[in-house]
Scaffold this motif. Structure first.
Motif: not given
Length: 167
Positions: A124-153
């Motif tokens: 994949p290109t860097k753009e595709l990797v960043n899109q996939a990363y952002i898509k997942i982080q929108k769901k599990i970012h620690p600001d959204i739910s503190p319990e997901t900080s390990r997943l986010s890391a």
């Protein structure tokens, strides 16, 4: 007694449904569920209209229109998150037990691609990797739910590994 048996059957069905959804690509699940939901809502709306229950056809029609226009539903986000957790649990990197911390060793390249839902064969290109990363982080970012900080890391580490593999 029958209620207990029916409950066990239903829970077993949902367990296997979620287990199956962890191995199927999320885009395929999304398209299939959206298509079948849309089809069921349209059929029910037509049946209610034929039966003279016009008041019941309006909510079904509105739901059908929403399914056509929306790009994602919270149900699909739950499936994606479940797939991520299953992938990490299978690799031994995540546990629901808070006393157990994630493995300090680095993630393999194949695991990193799987965590980000990317195909290792097609670089994949860097753009595709960043899109996939952002898509997942929108769901599990620690600001959204503190319990997901390990997943986010773990997802952060996977992104770094994939980007190093690309360049």
């Amino acid at each position: 007694m029958n209620i207990i048996i029916y409950t066990l059957i239903i829970l077993t069905f949902f367990y296997f449904l979620l287990k199956w959804s962890a191995s199927v690509p999320s885009k395929k699940i999304t398209k299939s569920l959206r298509f079948f939901s849309l089809l069921i809502f349209i059929i029910l709306a037509v049946l209610f209209a034929i039966g003279g229950k016009f008041l019941l056809t309006l909510p079904l029609t509105l739901i059908s229109l929403a399914l056509i226009k929306l790009k994602g539903l919270s149900l699909f986000q739950i499936f994606s998150l479940f797939r991520l957790i299953q992938t990490l649990r299978q690799s031994g990197r995540f546990s629901f037990n808070k006393s157990q911390r994630n493995n300090p060793s680095s993630i393999s390249v194949a695991e990193a691609y799987k965590i980000l839902n990317l195909n290792i064969d097609n670089k994949p290109t860097k753009e595709l990797v960043n899109q996939a990363y952002i898509k997942i982080q929108k769901k599990i970012h620690p600001d959204i739910s503190p319990e997901t900080s390990r997943l986010s890391a773990i997802v952060n580490e996977a992104k770094d590994i994939v980007l190093r593999d690309i360049s």
